[in-house]
Design a protein around this motif. Structure first.
Motif, PDB file in Angstrom:
ATOM      1  N   SER A  39       0.689  -1.280  -0.013  1.00 29.85           N
ATOM      2  CA  SER A  39      -0.014   0.110   0.025  1.00 29.85           C
ATOM      3  C   SER A  39       0.917   1.351  -0.032  1.00 29.85           C
ATOM      4  CB  SER A  39      -0.839   0.056   1.129  1.00 29.85           C
ATOM      5  OG  SER A  39      -0.329  -0.176   2.337  1.00 29.85           O
ATOM      6  N   ASN A  40       0.457   2.270  -0.765  1.00 25.26           N
ATOM      7  CA  ASN A  40       1.230   3.576  -0.897  1.00 25.26           C
ATOM      8  C   ASN A  40       2.583   3.226  -1.601  1.00 25.26           C
ATOM      9  OD1 ASN A  40      -0.654   4.753   0.379  1.00 25.26           O
ATOM     10  ND2 ASN A  40       0.254   4.126   2.660  1.00 25.26           N
ATOM     11  N   ILE A  41       2.772   2.019  -2.418  1.00 23.81           N
ATOM     12  CA  ILE A  41       4.146   2.113  -3.117  1.00 23.81           C
ATOM     13  C   ILE A  41       3.802   2.070  -4.674  1.00 23.81           C
ATOM     14  CG2 ILE A  41       5.767   0.396  -3.719  1.00 23.81           C
ATOM     15  CD1 ILE A  41       5.816  -0.847  -0.799  1.00 23.81           C
ATOM     16  N   ASP A  42       4.616   2.801  -5.623  1.00 29.94           N
ATOM     17  CA  ASP A  42       4.417   2.760  -6.836  1.00 29.94           C
ATOM     18  C   ASP A  42       4.474   1.393  -7.631  1.00 29.94           C
ATOM     19  OD1 ASP A  42       6.850   2.458  -7.528  1.00 29.94           O
ATOM     20  OD2 ASP A  42       7.393   4.544  -7.736  1.00 29.94           O
ATOM     21  N   ILE A  43       4.282   1.462  -8.741  1.00 26.44           N
ATOM     22  CA  ILE A  43       4.054   0.309  -9.484  1.00 26.44           C
ATOM     23  C   ILE A  43       5.436  -0.380  -9.632  1.00 26.44           C
ATOM     24  CG2 ILE A  43       4.042   1.272 -11.877  1.00 26.44           C
ATOM     25  CD1 ILE A  43       1.672  -1.561 -11.300  1.00 26.44           C
ATOM     26  N   ASN A  44       6.424   0.155  -9.834  1.00 27.18           N
ATOM     27  CA  ASN A  44       7.718  -0.368  -9.780  1.00 27.18           C
ATOM     28  C   ASN A  44       8.005  -1.168  -8.448  1.00 27.18           C
ATOM     29  OD1 ASN A  44       8.025   0.119 -12.684  1.00 27.18           O
ATOM     30  ND2 ASN A  44       8.912   2.044 -12.072  1.00 27.18           N
ATOM     31  N   GLY A  45       7.934  -0.114  -7.441  1.00 25.73           N
ATOM     32  CA  GLY A  45       8.312  -0.832  -6.221  1.00 25.73           C
ATOM     33  C   GLY A  45       7.486  -1.897  -5.828  1.00 25.73           C
ATOM     34  N   CYS A  46       6.142  -1.971  -6.303  1.00 28.13           N
ATOM     35  CA  CYS A  46       5.308  -3.092  -6.180  1.00 28.13           C
ATOM     36  C   CYS A  46       5.820  -4.432  -6.600  1.00 28.13           C
ATOM     37  CB  CYS A  46       3.867  -2.942  -6.744  1.00 28.13           C
ATOM     38  SG  CYS A  46       2.628  -2.186  -5.729  1.00 28.13           S
ATOM     39  N   GLU A  47       6.335  -4.207  -7.906  1.00 24.37           N
ATOM     40  CA  GLU A  47       6.781  -5.248  -8.828  1.00 24.37           C
ATOM     41  C   GLU A  47       8.101  -5.750  -8.116  1.00 24.37           C
ATOM     42  OE1 GLU A  47       4.594  -5.571 -12.509  1.00 24.37           O
ATOM     43  OE2 GLU A  47       5.783  -6.857 -11.589  1.00 24.37           O
ATOM     44  N   GLN A  48       8.968  -5.051  -7.486  1.00 25.33           N
ATOM     45  CA  GLN A  48       9.950  -5.477  -6.874  1.00 25.33           C
ATOM     46  C   GLN A  48       9.770  -6.298  -5.514  1.00 25.33           C
ATOM     47  OE1 GLN A  48      13.227  -5.311  -7.677  1.00 25.33           O
ATOM     48  NE2 GLN A  48      12.535  -4.495  -9.387  1.00 25.33           N
TER      49      GLN A  48
END
Ligand SMILES: Nc1ncnc2c1ncn2[C@@H]1O[C@H](COP(=O)(O)OP(=O)(O)OP(=O)(O)O)[C@@H](O)[C@H]1O
Length: 249
Positions: free
Chosen positions: A169-178
């Protein structure tokens, strides 16, 4: 040691807060290589289910078995990354120290850590590709990096199962993928259960999805996998969520 097919077994689970029924007739099993995502609308009962597995909420009926035993006997084998972390970002604490907080001993926290514990913390940081940040302050990391450190903290006590409540939650799409790539790598060794609202992203990585809105619908995602893998543009998450809620597969 006897081969244990079901890592977690939940049967006839119902749960209410006061008079509000939150979970109704929940039954499922989790096996060794499962990567399960729990999805559903706000207030559907997802976190409540995790808290029941962890013994934070007291069982009212039904049973939860972990490795074939009452779940309360196996809590030490369950790693947990909670929805709201208790790490105070204003406190000048390093990534390595945050990871070592994953051990429960207050005495150790008071009197410092041994060399081999630091070594172990570096090893778990390596598992989440964050070893180069060991001496950085936790407050200086991005949201996605911080979340990987919190996963490392949960791994510090060698759990045999990992539970995560909305880790992106509150993480951008690239951060999510990581974060999800990290979980995918960990899933080669342990089952992962993750509550998430990032429907389109998580469905690419998970092998099973449980939709919970008081009652539960189970989905085996292996058949849909190729379609989800090819998702690289916008998908309507609301429609997807509705479809998974109604579907009876
Ligand atoms: N400690 C509590 N006491 C009373 N009611 C609670 C408590 N915790 C949760 N609830 C209620 O139980 C219901 C389910 O909450 P829960 O947090 O399990 O939902 P959720 O699916 O995780 O929601 P979200 O997606 O918003 O995080 C909600 O109506 C919530 O208000």
């Amino acid at each position: 040691m006897q081969f244990q097919k079901n890592i977690i077994e939940v049967k006839n689970l119902n749960f209410s807060y006061e008079k509000q029924k939150v979970l109704e007739d929940i039954n499922f099993t989790i096996e060794k290589n499962d990567f399960l995502t729990i999805i559903g609308p706000n207030g559907g009962g997802k976190s409540t289910l995790l808290k029941l597995i962890l013994g934070i909420n007291k069982l009212q009926n039904g049973f939860i078995k972990v490795f074939g035993k009452n779940h309360l006997e196996e809590i030490q084998n369950i790693g947990y990354v909670p929805q709201n972390t208790n790490v105070n970002l204003k406190f000048p604490i390093t990534v390595l120290e945050v990871v070592m907080m994953g051990q429960n001993s207050f005495i150790k926290r008071m009197f410092g850590y041994k060399k081999d514990e630091k070594q172990k913390a570096l090893e778990v940081l390596k598992k989440v590709s964050m070893e180069d940040f060991a001496n950085n302050r936790i407050s200086n990391l991005s949201g996605g990096q911080r979340q990987r450190v919190l996963i490392a903290r949960a791994l510090f006590s060698n759990p045999k199962i990992l539970l995560l409540d909305e880790p992106t939650s509150n993480i951008d799409i690239n951060g999510c993928e990581q974060v999800y790539l990290t979980l995918q790598e960990l899933n080669k060794k342990i089952p992962i259960i993750v509550v998430s609202h990032d429907i389109s992203v998580i469905l690419k990585y998970a092998s099973k999805a449980f939709y919970i809105n008081k009652k539960m619908t189970q989905h085996d995602l292996s058949k849909m996998k190729d379609e989800f893998k090819s998702i690289d543009s916008h998908v309507c998450e609301i429609e997807l969520l509705e479809m998974l809620g109604k579907c009876r597969c």
